[in-house]
Design an enzyme around this catalytic site. Structure first.
Site, PDB file in Angstrom:
ATOM      1  N   CYS A 128       0.776  -1.237   0.142  1.00  0.00           N
ATOM      2  CA  CYS A 128      -0.015   0.120  -0.007  1.00  0.00           C
ATOM      3  C   CYS A 128       0.947   1.228   0.049  1.00  0.00           C
ATOM      4  O   CYS A 128       0.407   2.289  -0.046  1.00  0.00           O
ATOM      5  CB  CYS A 128      -1.009   0.078   1.236  1.00  0.00           C
ATOM      6  SG  CYS A 128      -1.962  -1.407   1.148  1.00  0.00           S
ATOM      7  N   HIS A 152      -2.613   7.379   7.082  1.00  0.00           N
ATOM      8  CA  HIS A 152      -2.795   6.112   6.541  1.00  0.00           C
ATOM      9  C   HIS A 152      -4.341   5.812   6.922  1.00  0.00           C
ATOM     10  O   HIS A 152      -5.005   5.289   5.826  1.00  0.00           O
ATOM     11  CB  HIS A 152      -1.698   5.088   6.808  1.00  0.00           C
ATOM     12  CG  HIS A 152      -2.013   3.745   6.030  1.00  0.00           C
ATOM     13  ND1 HIS A 152      -1.823   3.715   4.663  1.00  0.00           N
ATOM     14  CD2 HIS A 152      -2.133   2.525   6.652  1.00  0.00           C
ATOM     15  CE1 HIS A 152      -1.879   2.527   4.226  1.00  0.00           C
ATOM     16  NE2 HIS A 152      -2.090   1.632   5.265  1.00  0.00           N
ATOM     17  N   GLU A 211      -0.949   4.725  14.730  1.00  0.00           N
ATOM     18  CA  GLU A 211      -0.510   5.909  13.954  1.00  0.00           C
ATOM     19  C   GLU A 211      -0.742   7.068  14.754  1.00  0.00           C
ATOM     20  O   GLU A 211       0.058   7.773  14.789  1.00  0.00           O
ATOM     21  CB  GLU A 211      -1.277   5.851  12.460  1.00  0.00           C
ATOM     22  CG  GLU A 211      -0.742   7.091  11.674  1.00  0.00           C
ATOM     23  CD  GLU A 211      -1.514   6.918   9.950  1.00  0.00           C
ATOM     24  OE1 GLU A 211      -0.876   7.890   9.268  1.00  0.00           O
ATOM     25  OE2 GLU A 211      -2.393   5.965   9.924  1.00  0.00           O
ATOM     26  N   LYS A 213      -9.553   7.846   2.970  1.00  0.00           N
ATOM     27  CA  LYS A 213      -9.865   6.638   3.204  1.00  0.00           C
ATOM     28  C   LYS A 213     -11.426   6.246   3.469  1.00  0.00           C
ATOM     29  O   LYS A 213     -11.931   5.397   3.287  1.00  0.00           O
ATOM     30  CB  LYS A 213      -8.863   5.708   3.617  1.00  0.00           C
ATOM     31  CG  LYS A 213      -7.752   5.480   2.878  1.00  0.00           C
ATOM     32  CD  LYS A 213      -6.698   4.180   3.639  1.00  0.00           C
ATOM     33  CE  LYS A 213      -5.624   4.052   2.856  1.00  0.00           C
ATOM     34  NZ  LYS A 213      -4.384   5.227   3.171  1.00  0.00           N
ATOM     35  N   HIS A 272      -9.814   2.205   0.436  1.00  0.00           N
ATOM     36  CA  HIS A 272      -8.393   1.846   0.480  1.00  0.00           C
ATOM     37  C   HIS A 272      -7.875   1.566  -0.961  1.00  0.00           C
ATOM     38  O   HIS A 272      -8.163   0.171  -1.146  1.00  0.00           O
ATOM     39  CB  HIS A 272      -7.890   0.746   1.704  1.00  0.00           C
ATOM     40  CG  HIS A 272      -6.370   0.827   1.786  1.00  0.00           C
ATOM     41  ND1 HIS A 272      -5.675   1.530   0.902  1.00  0.00           N
ATOM     42  CD2 HIS A 272      -5.523   0.075   2.663  1.00  0.00           C
ATOM     43  CE1 HIS A 272      -4.328   1.092   1.519  1.00  0.00           C
ATOM     44  NE2 HIS A 272      -4.440   0.117   2.168  1.00  0.00           N
ATOM     45  N   PHE A 321       1.641  -3.814   3.837  1.00  0.00           N
ATOM     46  CA  PHE A 321       2.008  -5.081   4.413  1.00  0.00           C
ATOM     47  C   PHE A 321       3.371  -5.375   4.154  1.00  0.00           C
ATOM     48  O   PHE A 321       4.013  -4.936   3.358  1.00  0.00           O
ATOM     49  CB  PHE A 321       1.104  -5.910   3.693  1.00  0.00           C
ATOM     50  CG  PHE A 321      -0.414  -6.103   4.317  1.00  0.00           C
ATOM     51  CD1 PHE A 321      -0.923  -5.397   5.254  1.00  0.00           C
ATOM     52  CD2 PHE A 321      -1.178  -6.973   3.322  1.00  0.00           C
ATOM     53  CE1 PHE A 321      -2.205  -5.328   5.567  1.00  0.00           C
ATOM     54  CE2 PHE A 321      -2.705  -7.026   3.899  1.00  0.00           C
ATOM     55  CZ  PHE A 321      -2.921  -6.268   4.985  1.00  0.00           C
TER      56      PHE A 321
END
Length: 416
Positions: A165, A305, A316, A337, A342, A403
Site C-alpha cells: 500500500c 494512512h 498511527e 480513506k 483503500h 503489508f
C-alpha cells in the site's frame, strides 16, 4: 552537489468518488462515500459484498478498444489518470526533451484480474494450456509505466515501485530524488490498482482485513471510530507531474506545490500488523521532515494512512503524538480513506493529491463516518471529523504504510 527543487505541475485522478480531479476534490470536501454493493462480479457468497468501485466509468471512452483489450484494468486506470495530469500540466509535448522525461509508477499487486481469469479459464477447460498471448504483458506490475512511456515517447527513467500500500508514495519519492539529482526534468508518477476482484476480495476476507458492514456500506470505512472493524477495498489511480523548478518556471507552468521531501522506514515487526507503538510510523515521519529540512512546528496537516482497522489507527495516532508532542494538537489530521476506501498501491498517489489540493484550496477534507470516540485514541487530536475545515495549509504530509512493514511519507509545501 546542490539538490534541485521539485514542484508539482499537473494532477489527474480516477477514484471511487470522482472520475477526474475536479470531481474527486468536490467529493472529498463534501464528505461523499464511495462505498456501494459490488458490481464487478457476483459477491453474494462473500463475507464482504461491497467495495469502493469506480462509478460510471468505461475504459473505452478514453482508450482505443483494441488497445484497451491488451491492458488489465490497473493499466487502463493509469492511462486515464496520466492523460488528465498531462493535460492539466499544459506541457507542450513537442517542446520538451523526451530523453529527460521519465515515468515512475506504483502498483501493489498489478494485473490481479487478468491472472485470476486466465487461471480460472484454464481450470475450467480440458487441461490444454490455451492462454491469452497478452496474459503476461497485461499482468506484470511494471507494465503501466511501460504503456505510458510508449504512448508519449518518454525515454527517461521508467520502472514500477512495489511496496504494497506504500507503492505509489514510494514512486513519488523516487521521482522526487531522480529530479533532485538531475537525472530528469519531468517525471510522471503516481499509482493505480484494480483489486476489486474475486481473488482480491476473497483474499482480504480470508485475512479478516475487510469491513463486513454489508447492511450499511457507506458508513463502513470509519477511521478512528470505536466501532471500526476493517478497511473497505477501493480501486482507481492518481497521477502527478513532478518537474524541476527552473524547468517549470521557464515554460510558465502553474505550480500546485513544492515537493519538500520524502521519508521511508520499515516496521521490522510483522507481515500485516503495524508495530503496536507505531515505531515505523514515527520514524518515517521524522525522516520525512528531516529530509525536507523543516521543523516539526512547520507542519499544518497530515493525511494519515488511517485505514479504519482496529490496530492501525491506534498505532498511527500514537506515533503522531510521539513525533509532534504538543504540536500534534495543532495539526489537522484526516483520513480520506473514509470516503475513497483503500486503493492499496494507488492510495499514496490519490492521498498525496488530496494533500496538495488542501494547500491549493485552503481546505482540509474530513474524516467521515465518525460517531463514537475510541478510548485508545486521544480525543484532543483534531481528526477533522465529519466536516471539511478551512485552513491556510502551508505544509502537508501524507502517510502510507504497506503489508510487510513498508512505510512512506511525502511532504508538500506551499511554493515560496
Amino acid at each position: 552537489m546542490e539538490l534541485k527543487r521539485v514542484v508539482v505541475t499537473g494532477l489527474g485522478a480516477l477514484t471511487p468518488i470522482g472520475n477526474n480531479l475536479e470531481e474527486y476534490w468536490n467529493g472529498l470536501i463534501n464528505g461523499v462515500s464511495g462505498a456501494a454493493p459490488i458490481t464487478h462480479f457476483d459477491a453474494s457468497n462473500f463475507k464482504t459484498r461491497f467495495a469502493c468501485e469506480l462509478k460510471n466509468f468505461t475504459a473505452t471512452d478514453f482508450i482505443d478498444r483494441k488497445e484497451a483489450r491488451k491492458m488489465d484494468k490497473f493499466t487502463q486506470y493509469a492511462m486515464v489518470a496520466v492523460d488528465e495530469a498531462i493535460d492539466n500540466s499544459n506541457i507542450d509535448l513537442e517542446k520538451i526533451d523526451h530523453d529527460r522525461v521519465g515515468v515512475i509508477w506504483g502498483a501493489g499487486i498489478g494485473g490481479l484480474e487478468t491472472f485470476q481469469n486466465e487461471v480460472l479459464n484454464f481450470a475450467a477447460g480440458d487441461g490444454t494450456p490455451r492462454f491469452n498471448p497478452f496474459f503476461i504483458p497485461k499482468m506484470i506490475a511494471d507494465i503501466a509505466p511501460g504503456q505510458i512511456s510508449i504512448k508519449y515517447g518518454f525515454r527517461g527513467p521508467n520502472f514500477t515501485t512495489v511496496s504494497a500500500c506504500a507503492s505509489s508514495a514510494n514512486a513519488i519519492i523516487d521521482a522526487l530524488n531522480y529530479i533532485r539529482l538531475g537525472h530528469a526534468d519531468i517525471i510522471v508518477t503516481g499509482g493505480s490498482e484494480a483489486a476489486v476482484t474475486i481473488a482480491g476480495m476473497g483474499g482480504f476476507n480470508a485475512m479478516h482485513a475487510l469491513s463486513t458492514r454489508n447492511d450499511d456500506p457507506t458508513t463502513a470505512s470509519r477511521p478512528f471510530d470505536k466501532n471500526r472493524e476493517g478497511f473497505v477495498l477501493g480501486e482507481g489511480a492518481g497521477a502527478l507531474i513532478l518537474e524541476e523548478y527552473e524547468h517549470a518556471i521557464a515554460r510558465g507552468a502553474k505550480i500546485y506545490a513544492e515537493v519538500g521531501g520524502g521519508g521511508l522506514s520499515a516496521d521490522a515487526h510483522h507481515i500485516t500488523a503495524p508495530h503496536p507503538e507505531g515505531l515505523g510510523a514515527k520514524n518515517v515521519m521524522l525522516n520525512c521532515i528531516k529530509n525536507a529540512g523543516l521543523k516539526l512546528t512547520d507542519v499544518d496537516a497530515i493525511n494519515v494512512h488511517g485505514t479504519s482497522t482496529p490496530l492501525g489507527d491506534i498505532a498511527e495516532t500514537k506515533a503522531i503524538i510521539d513525533v509532534f508532542g504538543e504540536h500534534a494538537y495543532k495539526l489537522n489530521i484526516n483520513s480520506t480513506k473514509s470516503m475513497t476506501g483503500h486503493l492499496l498501491g494507488a492510495a499514496g498517489a490519490i492521498e498525496a493529491i488530496a494533500s496538495i489540493m488542501s494547500i491549493e484550496k485552503g481546505i482540509v477534507p474530513p474524516t467521515i463516518n465518525h460517531s463514537t470516540f475510541d478510548d485508545e485514541i486521544d480525543s484532543k487530536l483534531n481528526l477533522t471529523l465529519n466536516k471539511a475545515q478551512k485552513r491556510n495549509v502551508k505544509v502537508a504530509m501524507s502517510n502510507t504504510f504497506g503489508f510487510g512493514g513498508h512505510n512512506a511519507c511525502v511532504l508538500f509545501k506551499k511554493i515560496d
